[in-house]
Design an enzyme around this catalytic site. Structure first.
Site, PDB file in Angstrom:
ATOM      1  CD  GLU A 149       1.545  -5.792   5.613  1.00 41.04           C
ATOM      2  OE1 GLU A 149       2.352  -6.686   5.927  1.00 41.04           O
ATOM      3  OE2 GLU A 149       0.798  -5.883   4.619  1.00 41.04           O
ATOM      4  CB  ALA A 169      -0.881  -0.012   1.241  1.00 43.50           C
ATOM      5  CD  GLU A 176      -2.544  -7.621   2.645  1.00 41.98           C
ATOM      6  OE1 GLU A 176      -2.271  -6.465   2.303  1.00 41.98           O
ATOM      7  OE2 GLU A 176      -3.168  -7.894   3.685  1.00 41.98           O
ATOM      8  N   GLY A 220       0.631  -5.161   0.904  1.00 44.75           N
ATOM      9  CA  GLY A 220      -0.501  -5.206  -0.017  1.00 44.75           C
ATOM     10  C   GLY A 220      -0.131  -5.847  -1.347  1.00 44.75           C
TER      11      GLY A 220
HETATM   12  C1  3H9 Z   1       0.723  -2.329   3.401  1.00 48.82           C
HETATM   13  O1  3H9 Z   1       0.936  -2.775   2.320  1.00 48.82           O
HETATM   14  C2  3H9 Z   1      -0.591  -2.482   4.098  1.00 48.82           C
HETATM   15  C3  3H9 Z   1      -1.457  -3.517   3.433  1.00 48.82           C
HETATM   16  O2  3H9 Z   1      -1.593  -4.632   4.273  1.00 48.82           O
HETATM   17  C4  3H9 Z   1      -2.783  -3.008   2.956  1.00 48.82           C
HETATM   18  C5  3H9 Z   1      -3.577  -2.111   3.816  1.00 48.82           C
HETATM   19  C6  3H9 Z   1      -4.980  -1.825   3.378  1.00 48.82           C
HETATM   20  N1  3H9 Z   1       4.633   3.514  -0.094  1.00 48.82           N
HETATM   21  O3  3H9 Z   1      13.406   2.184   0.086  1.00 48.82           O
HETATM   22  P1  3H9 Z   1      13.728   2.856  -1.186  1.00 48.82           P
HETATM   23  C7  3H9 Z   1       9.317   5.030  -1.519  1.00 48.82           C
HETATM   24  S1  3H9 Z   1       1.901  -1.450   4.243  1.00 48.82           S
HETATM   25  C8  3H9 Z   1       5.080   4.736  -0.427  1.00 48.82           C
HETATM   26  O4  3H9 Z   1      14.696   3.967  -1.155  1.00 48.82           O
HETATM   27  P2  3H9 Z   1      14.869   0.392  -2.111  1.00 48.82           P
HETATM   28  C9  3H9 Z   1      10.443   5.387  -0.559  1.00 48.82           C
HETATM   29  O5  3H9 Z   1       9.974   6.276   0.441  1.00 48.82           O
HETATM   30  C10 3H9 Z   1       3.282  -1.415   3.146  1.00 48.82           C
HETATM   31  N2  3H9 Z   1       6.359   4.988  -0.764  1.00 48.82           N
HETATM   32  O6  3H9 Z   1      14.181   1.811  -2.296  1.00 48.82           O
HETATM   33  C11 3H9 Z   1      11.435   6.037  -1.505  1.00 48.82           C
HETATM   34  O7  3H9 Z   1      10.993   7.355  -1.758  1.00 48.82           O
HETATM   35  P3  3H9 Z   1      12.063   8.535  -1.961  1.00 48.82           P
HETATM   36  C12 3H9 Z   1       4.023  -2.700   3.142  1.00 48.82           C
HETATM   37  C13 3H9 Z   1       7.210   3.958  -0.752  1.00 48.82           C
HETATM   38  O8  3H9 Z   1      15.051  -0.163  -3.461  1.00 48.82           O
HETATM   39  C14 3H9 Z   1      11.266   5.231  -2.798  1.00 48.82           C
HETATM   40  O9  3H9 Z   1       9.983   4.612  -2.699  1.00 48.82           O
HETATM   41  N3  3H9 Z   1       5.224  -2.554   2.371  1.00 48.82           N
HETATM   42  C15 3H9 Z   1       6.804   2.670  -0.417  1.00 48.82           C
HETATM   43  O10 3H9 Z   1      16.052   0.494  -1.218  1.00 48.82           O
HETATM   44  C16 3H9 Z   1      12.298   4.155  -2.985  1.00 48.82           C
HETATM   45  O11 3H9 Z   1      12.357   3.352  -1.809  1.00 48.82           O
HETATM   46  C17 3H9 Z   1       6.388  -2.188   2.932  1.00 48.82           C
HETATM   47  O12 3H9 Z   1       6.490  -2.024   4.117  1.00 48.82           O
HETATM   48  C18 3H9 Z   1       5.444   2.457  -0.080  1.00 48.82           C
HETATM   49  N4  3H9 Z   1       4.974   1.240   0.242  1.00 48.82           N
HETATM   50  O13 3H9 Z   1      13.833  -0.509  -1.322  1.00 48.82           O
HETATM   51  C19 3H9 Z   1       7.551  -2.028   1.991  1.00 48.82           C
HETATM   52  N5  3H9 Z   1       7.879   1.839  -0.481  1.00 48.82           N
HETATM   53  O14 3H9 Z   1      12.916   8.123  -3.126  1.00 48.82           O
HETATM   54  C20 3H9 Z   1       8.209  -0.702   2.226  1.00 48.82           C
HETATM   55  C21 3H9 Z   1       8.908   2.611  -0.868  1.00 48.82           C
HETATM   56  O15 3H9 Z   1      11.225   9.735  -2.167  1.00 48.82           O
HETATM   57  N6  3H9 Z   1       9.278  -0.439   1.296  1.00 48.82           N
HETATM   58  N7  3H9 Z   1       8.511   3.888  -1.043  1.00 48.82           N
HETATM   59  O16 3H9 Z   1      12.858   8.585  -0.677  1.00 48.82           O
HETATM   60  C22 3H9 Z   1      10.490  -1.027   1.361  1.00 48.82           C
HETATM   61  O17 3H9 Z   1      10.752  -1.880   2.198  1.00 48.82           O
HETATM   62  C23 3H9 Z   1      11.535  -0.592   0.373  1.00 48.82           C
HETATM   63  O18 3H9 Z   1      11.181   0.682  -0.072  1.00 48.82           O
HETATM   64  C24 3H9 Z   1      11.672  -1.516  -0.859  1.00 48.82           C
HETATM   65  C25 3H9 Z   1      12.614  -0.845  -1.908  1.00 48.82           C
HETATM   66  C26 3H9 Z   1      12.278  -2.846  -0.413  1.00 48.82           C
HETATM   67  C27 3H9 Z   1      10.350  -1.738  -1.518  1.00 48.82           C
END
Ligand code: 3H9
Length: 708
Positions: free
Chosen positions: A130, A63, A110, A107
């Site tokens: 999450e 999400a 999911e 998500g």
């Molecule tokens: C969820 O899904 C809830 C569900 O159950 C449904 C509910 C109804 N959203 O980390 P990076 C941005 S909760 C918005 O530098 P990497 C990040 O801020 C979510 N933005 O790259 C950054 O922005 P900026 C569950 C996001 O390659 C840019 O993308 N998911 C999101 O080192 C690049 O990110 C997670 O917890 C997001 N979801 O790593 C995963 N994700 O360039 C969270 C990233 O402006 N994300 N951004 O600073 C991560 O763990 C890492 O970002 C990922 C990539 C491994 C994906």
């Protein structure tokens, strides 16, 4: 159809491509776009089935976390409709195959589980992370995952948040087939195979449940582990409750309970704090005055001067990242000791299952021991980790300057010394920078990057990029004694000693801060690090102490009688052969005596006061650090304390925590402390200003550090 989701045809298969860079988050517009594509699939007589795939580097990373604020307020269209979308996908009359590369997280997983089949490239990862954001899966993840992977794997994934490689996910039934080679082509051919089969719905799977007895044991163990390893956090327990519900309720009832728990977690202080930390960890890479496009220097090789505990650990960090590193010591015996330590550390990692023997053998080959600085000539970066003394550092830097190639970065691992003075010993101050690793360097995630007066922005950009490659979080700080972390920590430890001198027991002080969420109490940390370290530094700087200002005495007195901490078997505590800390009545008696000689009145001190004294000491000094521009934003301080000093992430770091308490309240309490304990508690002007204006640390923008 929304621009974020594309519908195309490949023969009789529809290809639904999600294109929301950089990570294909399910931002508003994406779920709607997928819903329209599924509708079109079912009305498109030319196609039999669909593949859903991510454009760019990944499938879907979850999400959109930026939308959570709106969700709390009852809005955010895209994410609130996600559960509906997933049901629509699952109920599609034509099979939907999810094709995963990069990662399918939160998500994203999911979404994948709502499809009828999942294929993935072997390098892909899946997970429900999450809980790391203080929430639980909110779109049926806790209900669909056990139906695919079984109860034990699902509860572990949802409560720990760890990621699973596709090669394992296929074994657990989360992924149906691994695709080597081109994912799109492989997914299309898989879809052809299943196009005419009945589409299996994850929510209707049977046979995945264990017996009630087996399940009870799994959930009890998960709860015990969560209470221990994620101490203080509420989301892991909520995730376990939701997965448990899957074993007891119908799919629909389980989803309703999951939703309720999800919304409760989303509204909690913990999720707000953890989301602040998530964005903070990314924010710290954006440094005022160092634009994103700044050219970084390529780092192909490194050298480390000094093979002691820190130097050896730093060499391991480079080797672990695949960067060849030369490690130098002054004499053979010290070099041998350093290498033996490195081998011992690696052997420990192998026995704990963190690394394989082959991995370690490869890493060891990358570390080249030497007694000669000549071997440093080709290094792109040198990290100096010799004894902490200015004269020695200057001499080493002078030598490095002569021997290292032009353009090589000269970094010092100093934890306290003036980086400008060190840089002045070279002819290339713009290439000199502080890289303050935390002990043990191969484990701790924090790297304080100290920007000297003349350090170039290219060097800062290089070290920031390098820190990511090394698996560290680099935070740029200004130059002052102790930089950000140790400077603030000094005030925190000082208060802990004062509290003991005023009548609190050693155990009570440590317990109060442990219960607050700190990884260890401050006095136990002192014993671990060695009380003599601070004692020696205080002796060196005693001439700088202002007369009439109270100084802690008990720690130094313990050193005077040889109690240096764990290494001498006794410090604030006594230690048995297993290094268990045992409260020592002798210390209690000695401290009472020293306090009485110093005329310090004794009283009962509550756990709340212990926490306030120690944590507000951090906050007050943190405000000064901000004022002086030593840290450019409050969140930088938070990230430093969470990653270097065991501050609980779910409290968001010291500055965020102060914001949640209310700066007015913190300021008033500090004023009381100033009245009771004197000048050391003078409120920082910035804290006063924010408290009076009803503002927060989090509202301060980033500024170019004045002291940098
Ligand atoms: C969820 O899904 C809830 C569900 O159950 C449904 C509910 C109804 N959203 O980390 P990076 C941005 S909760 C918005 O530098 P990497 C990040 O801020 C979510 N933005 O790259 C950054 O922005 P900026 C569950 C996001 O390659 C840019 O993308 N998911 C999101 O080192 C690049 O990110 C997670 O917890 C997001 N979801 O790593 C995963 N994700 O360039 C969270 C990233 O402006 N994300 N951004 O600073 C991560 O763990 C890492 O970002 C990922 C990539 C491994 C994906």
């Amino acid at each position: 159809m929304s621009d974020l989701v594309e519908y195309t045809r490949e023969g009789s298969i529809a290809v639904i491509t999600i294109n929301n860079p950089p990570v294909n988050a399910l931002s508003p517009g994406v779920p709607e776009g997928i819903a329209q594509a599924i509708e079109r699939l079912n009305s498109d007589s030319a196609v039999q089935a669909a593949v859903v795939i991510g454009a760019g580097r990944t499938f879907v990373s979850g999400a959109d976390i930026k939308e959570f604020g709106k969700m709390r307020a009852g809005g955010a269209q895209g994410t609130t409709s996600l559960p509906d979308l997933l049901n629509r996908i699952e109920n599609s009359a034509k099979p939907v195959v999810m094709a995963i590369h990069g990662n399918a997280l939160g998500g994203g997983l999911e979404l994948a589980m709502a499809g009828h089949y999942r294929v993935a490239v072997p390098e892909a990862k899946v997970g429900q992370p999450e809980v790391k954001l203080g929430i639980i899966p909110g779109a049926h993840g806790t209900q669909r995952l056990p139906r695919l992977a079984g109860v034990a794997k699902a509860v572990a994934m949802c409560s720990e948040g760890s990621l699973v490689p596709a090669t394992d996910a296929v074994k657990f039934g989360i992924v149906d087939r691994l695709i080597t080679g081109d994912l799109r082509a492989g997914a299309l051919s898989f879809t052809q195979e299943v196009a005419n089969q009945r589409s299996p719905k994850t929510s209707e799977r049977t046979g995945w449940q264990g017996t009630p007895g087996e399940n009870a044991a799994v959930f009890a163990a998960a709860r015990e582990s969560a209470r221990k390893k994620q101490r203080g956090m509420t989301a892991p327990l909520a995730a376990i409750e939701a997965v448990e519900a899957a074993t007891k309720l119908s799919f629909e009832e389980g989803c309703r309970l999951e939703r309720k728990l999800f919304m409760e977690c989303l509204a909690s202080q913990q999720s707000k704090a953890l989301i602040h930390v998530f964005f903070g960890e990314r924010e710290v890479a954006k440094v005022p005055g160092v634009p994103r496009e700044t050219q970084a220097v390529a780092i192909h090789s490194a050298a480390v001067a000094g093979a002691g505990t820190m130097g050896g650990g730093i060499a391991m960090v480079f080797a672990n990242a695949g960067i060849p590193v030369v490690l130098k010591e002054a004499d053979q015996a010290a070099l041998d000791r350093g290498l033996a330590n490195i081998r011992k550390n690696y052997a420990g990692s192998v026995s704990r299952g963190r690394f394989t023997q082959e991995f370690v053998d490869e890493r060891l080959k990358l570390i080249r021991p030497t007694l000669d600085y000549g071997a440093f000539a080709d290094a792109d970066i040198v990290v100096e980790a010799v004894f902490e003394g200015m004269e020695l550092k200057k001499q080493v830097f002078g030598e490095l300057d002569r021997l290292c190639k032009p353009g090589a970065i000269l970094a010092s691992n100093t934890s306290t010394l003036n980086i400008n003075e060190i840089a002045a010993a070279t002819s290339r101050p713009e290439f000199v920078v502080g890289t303050h690793f935390f002990s043990p360097a191969n484990v701790m995630r924090l790297l304080e990057i100290v920007r000297g007066k003349r350090t170039s922005k290219e060097v800062i950009a290089t070290v920031l990029q390098l820190s990511k490659r090394l698996g560290k979080i680099g935070v740029v700080v200004g130059n002052c004694r102790g930089f950000v972390g140790n400077r603030m920590f000094h005030h925190y430890v000082r208060e802990s000693v004062f509290l003991v001198e005023e009548g609190a027991s050693v155990r009570a002080v440590d317990q109060a801060l442990f219960d607050f969420g700190m990884a260890m109490g401050p006095l136990a940390v002192g014993d671990l690090a060695g009380l003599d370290v601070g004692w020696r530094i205080r002796k060196e700087y005693r001439h700088l102490e202002r007369p009439g200002i109270r100084q802690p005495i008990a720690g130094d007195r313990l050193c005077e009688i040889g109690r240096f901490g764990q290494k001498t078997g006794a410090g604030w505590y006594r230690y048995d052969e297993k290094r268990q800390a045992i409260p020592d009545p002798e210390v209690a008696e000695l401290v009472r005596r020293w306090a009485s000689e110093a005329g310090i009145p004794q009283r009962e001190i509550s756990a709340d006061e212990i926490v306030e004294r120690c944590i507000y000491a951090l906050v007050n000094e943190g405000a000064r650090v901000l004022e002086e521009g030593i840290a450019s934003r409050a969140v930088n301080i938070d990230i430093i304390f969470i990653n270097g000093y065991g501050f609980p992430a779910w409290r968001g770091g010291p500055m965020w925590y102060a914001d949640t308490v209310g700066l007015k309240k913190v300021y008033e309490r500090i004023r009381q402390f100033a009245w009771q304990h004197g000048e050391i508690w003078q409120p920082a002007p910035l804290l006063k200003e924010l408290a009076e204006q009803g503002k927060l640390f989090a509202e301060l923008g980033a500024k170019l550090g004045a002291a940098v």
